[in-house]
Design a protein around this motif. Structure first.
Motif, PDB file in Angstrom:
ATOM      1  N   ARG A  39       1.105  -1.079   0.260  1.00  0.00           N
ATOM      2  CA  ARG A  39      -0.121  -0.236   0.015  1.00  0.00           C
ATOM      3  C   ARG A  39       0.509   1.123   0.006  1.00  0.00           C
ATOM      4  N   PHE A  40       0.049   1.860  -0.635  1.00  0.00           N
ATOM      5  CA  PHE A  40       0.972   3.078  -0.860  1.00  0.00           C
ATOM      6  C   PHE A  40       0.126   4.650  -0.456  1.00  0.00           C
ATOM      7  N   GLU A  41       0.967   5.876   0.549  1.00  0.00           N
ATOM      8  CA  GLU A  41       0.296   6.411   0.872  1.00  0.00           C
ATOM      9  C   GLU A  41       1.418   8.142   1.341  1.00  0.00           C
ATOM     10  N   GLN A  42       0.963   8.913   0.161  1.00  0.00           N
ATOM     11  CA  GLN A  42       1.783  10.236   0.679  1.00  0.00           C
ATOM     12  C   GLN A  42       3.181   9.609  -0.456  1.00  0.00           C
ATOM     13  N   ASP A  43       3.155   9.278  -0.728  1.00  0.00           N
ATOM     14  CA  ASP A  43       4.218   8.351  -2.410  1.00  0.00           C
ATOM     15  C   ASP A  43       5.376   7.795  -1.215  1.00  0.00           C
ATOM     16  N   SER A  44       4.553   8.084  -0.733  1.00  0.00           N
ATOM     17  CA  SER A  44       5.655   6.521   0.582  1.00  0.00           C
ATOM     18  C   SER A  44       4.755   4.980   0.396  1.00  0.00           C
ATOM     19  N   VAL A  45       5.687   3.778   0.819  1.00  0.00           N
ATOM     20  CA  VAL A  45       4.736   2.760   1.351  1.00  0.00           C
ATOM     21  C   VAL A  45       4.646   2.862   2.997  1.00  0.00           C
ATOM     22  N   SER A  46       3.334   2.628   2.477  1.00  0.00           N
ATOM     23  CA  SER A  46       2.453   2.438   3.913  1.00  0.00           C
ATOM     24  C   SER A  46       2.265   1.866   4.894  1.00  0.00           C
ATOM     25  N   ASP A  47       2.241   0.359   4.348  1.00  0.00           N
ATOM     26  CA  ASP A  47       2.058  -1.267   4.638  1.00  0.00           C
ATOM     27  C   ASP A  47       2.835  -2.201   3.672  1.00  0.00           C
ATOM     28  N   SER A  48       3.152  -3.005   4.749  1.00  0.00           N
ATOM     29  CA  SER A  48       3.905  -3.841   3.118  1.00  0.00           C
ATOM     30  C   SER A  48       3.261  -5.257   3.229  1.00  0.00           C
ATOM     31  N   THR A  49       2.179  -6.456   2.893  1.00  0.00           N
ATOM     32  CA  THR A  49       2.724  -8.036   3.271  1.00  0.00           C
ATOM     33  C   THR A  49       3.220  -8.660   2.022  1.00  0.00           C
ATOM     34  N   THR A  50       3.501 -10.328   2.783  1.00  0.00           N
ATOM     35  CA  THR A  50       3.669 -10.951   2.241  1.00  0.00           C
ATOM     36  C   THR A  50       3.133 -12.788   2.508  1.00  0.00           C
ATOM     37  N   PHE A  51       2.098 -12.876   1.779  1.00  0.00           N
ATOM     38  CA  PHE A  51       1.772 -14.566   2.580  1.00  0.00           C
ATOM     39  C   PHE A  51       0.840 -15.760   1.968  1.00  0.00           C
ATOM     40  N   GLN A  52       0.761 -16.554   1.353  1.00  0.00           N
ATOM     41  CA  GLN A  52       0.006 -17.193   0.898  1.00  0.00           C
ATOM     42  C   GLN A  52      -0.738 -17.921   0.433  1.00  0.00           C
ATOM     43  N   LEU A  53      -1.736 -17.573  -0.702  1.00  0.00           N
ATOM     44  CA  LEU A  53      -3.202 -17.969  -0.701  1.00  0.00           C
ATOM     45  C   LEU A  53      -3.932 -18.980  -1.418  1.00  0.00           C
ATOM     46  N   ARG A  54      -4.490 -20.177  -0.819  1.00  0.00           N
ATOM     47  CA  ARG A  54      -4.390 -20.384  -1.560  1.00  0.00           C
ATOM     48  C   ARG A  54      -6.306 -21.069  -1.892  1.00  0.00           C
ATOM     49  N   GLU A  55      -6.744 -21.065  -2.625  1.00  0.00           N
ATOM     50  CA  GLU A  55      -7.971 -21.486  -3.960  1.00  0.00           C
ATOM     51  C   GLU A  55      -8.752 -22.884  -3.739  1.00  0.00           C
ATOM     52  N   ARG A  56      -9.743 -23.850  -3.119  1.00  0.00           N
ATOM     53  CA  ARG A  56      -9.699 -25.151  -3.740  1.00  0.00           C
ATOM     54  C   ARG A  56     -11.395 -25.072  -3.372  1.00  0.00           C
ATOM     55  N   VAL A  57     -11.719 -26.268  -4.758  1.00  0.00           N
ATOM     56  CA  VAL A  57     -12.970 -25.816  -5.026  1.00  0.00           C
ATOM     57  C   VAL A  57     -13.417 -27.180  -4.059  1.00  0.00           C
ATOM     58  N   ASP A  58     -14.620 -26.354  -4.067  1.00  0.00           N
ATOM     59  CA  ASP A  58     -15.311 -27.207  -3.107  1.00  0.00           C
ATOM     60  C   ASP A  58     -16.490 -27.750  -3.519  1.00  0.00           C
ATOM     61  N   THR A  59     -17.199 -27.323  -3.703  1.00  0.00           N
ATOM     62  CA  THR A  59     -18.839 -28.006  -4.202  1.00  0.00           C
ATOM     63  C   THR A  59     -19.473 -27.604  -5.304  1.00  0.00           C
ATOM     64  N   LEU A  60     -20.169 -28.174  -6.038  1.00  0.00           N
ATOM     65  CA  LEU A  60     -20.641 -27.623  -6.876  1.00  0.00           C
ATOM     66  C   LEU A  60     -21.944 -27.596  -7.027  1.00  0.00           C
ATOM     67  N   PHE A  61     -22.816 -26.829  -7.139  1.00  0.00           N
ATOM     68  CA  PHE A  61     -24.375 -27.069  -7.869  1.00  0.00           C
ATOM     69  C   PHE A  61     -24.762 -25.885  -8.306  1.00  0.00           C
ATOM     70  N   THR A  62     -26.570 -25.835  -9.048  1.00  0.00           N
ATOM     71  CA  THR A  62     -26.596 -25.338  -9.897  1.00  0.00           C
ATOM     72  C   THR A  62     -27.486 -24.307  -8.845  1.00  0.00           C
ATOM     73  N   ASN A  63     -27.491 -22.457  -9.812  1.00  0.00           N
ATOM     74  CA  ASN A  63     -27.473 -21.674  -9.525  1.00  0.00           C
ATOM     75  C   ASN A  63     -29.292 -21.883  -9.818  1.00  0.00           C
ATOM     76  N   LEU A  64     -29.946 -20.672  -9.495  1.00  0.00           N
ATOM     77  CA  LEU A  64     -30.944 -20.575  -9.644  1.00  0.00           C
ATOM     78  C   LEU A  64     -31.334 -20.557 -11.624  1.00  0.00           C
ATOM     79  N   ALA A  65     -30.429 -19.883 -12.017  1.00  0.00           N
ATOM     80  CA  ALA A  65     -30.691 -19.814 -13.403  1.00  0.00           C
ATOM     81  C   ALA A  65     -30.665 -20.629 -14.213  1.00  0.00           C
ATOM     82  N   GLY A  66     -29.885 -21.986 -13.739  1.00  0.00           N
ATOM     83  CA  GLY A  66     -29.795 -23.212 -14.036  1.00  0.00           C
ATOM     84  C   GLY A  66     -28.050 -23.359 -14.214  1.00  0.00           C
ATOM     85  N   GLU A  67     -26.928 -22.932 -13.954  1.00  0.00           N
ATOM     86  CA  GLU A  67     -26.473 -22.161 -14.938  1.00  0.00           C
ATOM     87  C   GLU A  67     -25.196 -23.496 -13.301  1.00  0.00           C
ATOM     88  N   PRO A  68     -24.591 -23.651 -14.351  1.00  0.00           N
ATOM     89  CA  PRO A  68     -23.888 -24.723 -12.658  1.00  0.00           C
ATOM     90  C   PRO A  68     -22.680 -23.866 -11.813  1.00  0.00           C
TER      91      PRO A  68
END
Length: 232
Positions: free
Chosen positions: A50-79
C-alpha cells in the motif's frame, strides 16, 4: 441379436462421440484456461503493498490457497462452483479459511463472485483482442477487459506453461491516476499470475505542492502460482 448388438454399439459410439466433442470444445472455446473440478487447488505467493503520501505505508507477503469445494446449480440453472480461500503467513503455517467465492460457468462466459461483487472474468470463445465489459453484473462503471497473447507460452516462478492467455482487466494510465490490472491463465491449470497496480497521483502544484507522479494513495498486488493439484 445382431440388431440389438448393432444398436448397443451405435449408442456407445454416440455417447463416446459426445464426450469427446465436449472435451474438445472445452479446449477450443478456452474453458480449459479456467479448469474447475471438485478438489482442485492452487496456491499463490502474494505480495500486497500500500502507498500513501508517495511512500510505502504497508507491505505484506503471504500464501493464498483456492480450493474447489462443491458444485451446485444456481437459480438460473447454471453450474456454479464454491471455492474456499485460505491464507497462511509462511509455508509451514496451518491454513486459515478466509473467505468463499463462487464461479459460475455458462456457454458464453465465466463469472466470479466475491463479497457480493460479480465480475465477468472470461468470455468464450477465447480469442486474441476480444473485449468485454467485466462489470455487466454489478453497479461499477463499464470496463473494457481484453485478451492478448492467446496461445502463447509463459514462465512464472520457475515453471514453464506452453499455452496461456493474458487478460488485460484494465489498462489505463493518465497524469492523475494509474489502473493497470493483468491476469495470466494457463491451459488446464488456471490463473498463474496476477498483477494489479492502482494508484492515484497528484500533479497539481497549487493543491499538493509536489512534483509530478506524486502518489497520494494506492496499492500494488501480485499473485504468483506456487503449486497446484488435487486433494483426495
Amino acid at each position: 441379436m445382431k440388431k440389438v448388438g448393432y444398436l448397443l454399439v451405435l449408442v456407445a459410439g454416440l455417447f463416446y462421440g459426445c464426450t469427446e466433442t465436449e472435451e474438445i470444445n472445452d479446449s477450443v472455446t478456452g474453458k480449459a484456461y479456467y479448469p474447475l473440478s471438485i478438489g482442485d487447488y492452487r496456491i499463490y505467493n502474494v505480495t500486497h503493498v500500500r502507498f500513501e503520501q508517495d511512500s510505502v505505508s504497508d507491505s505484506t507477503t503471504f500464501q493464498l490457497r483456492e480450493r474447489v469445494d462443491t458444485l451446485f446449480t444456481n437459480l438460473a440453472g447454471e453450474p456454479t462452483f464454491k471455492l474456499i480461500r485460505s491464507i497462511r503467513t509462511k509455508p509451514d503455517d496451518s491454513w486459515r479459511d478466509d473467505s468463499v467465492i463462487t464461479i459460475t460457468v455458462s456457454s458464453s462466459q465465466l463469472r466470479r463472485t466475491s463479497d457480493n461483487l460479480s465480475l465477468v472474468k472470461m468470455v468464450f470463445p477465447v480469442s486474441e483482442n476480444k473485449t468485454w465489459n467485466p462489470n455487466v453484473f454489478n453497479t461499477l462503471e463499464p470496463g473494457n477487459a481484453r485478451y492478448v497473447n492467446v496461445n502463447q507460452p509463459y514462465a512464472v516462478n520457475g515453471q514453464n506453461f506452453p499455452n496461456t492467455a493474458t487478460v488485460q482487466v484494465n489498462d489505463f494510465v493518465s497524469v492523475i491516476n494509474k489502473d493497470v490490472r493483468t491476469e495470466v491463465y494457463a491451459e488446464n491449470v488456471g490463473l498463474i499470475y496476477k498483477d494489479y497496480e492502482v494508484l492515484q497521483y497528484c500533479n497539481d502544484n497549487q493543491i499538493c505542492d509536489v512534483g509530478v507522479d506524486y502518489i497520494l494513495f494506492g496499492y500494488r498486488r501480485t499473485e504468483t502460482l506456487e503449486s497446484y493439484g488435487k486433494t483426495e
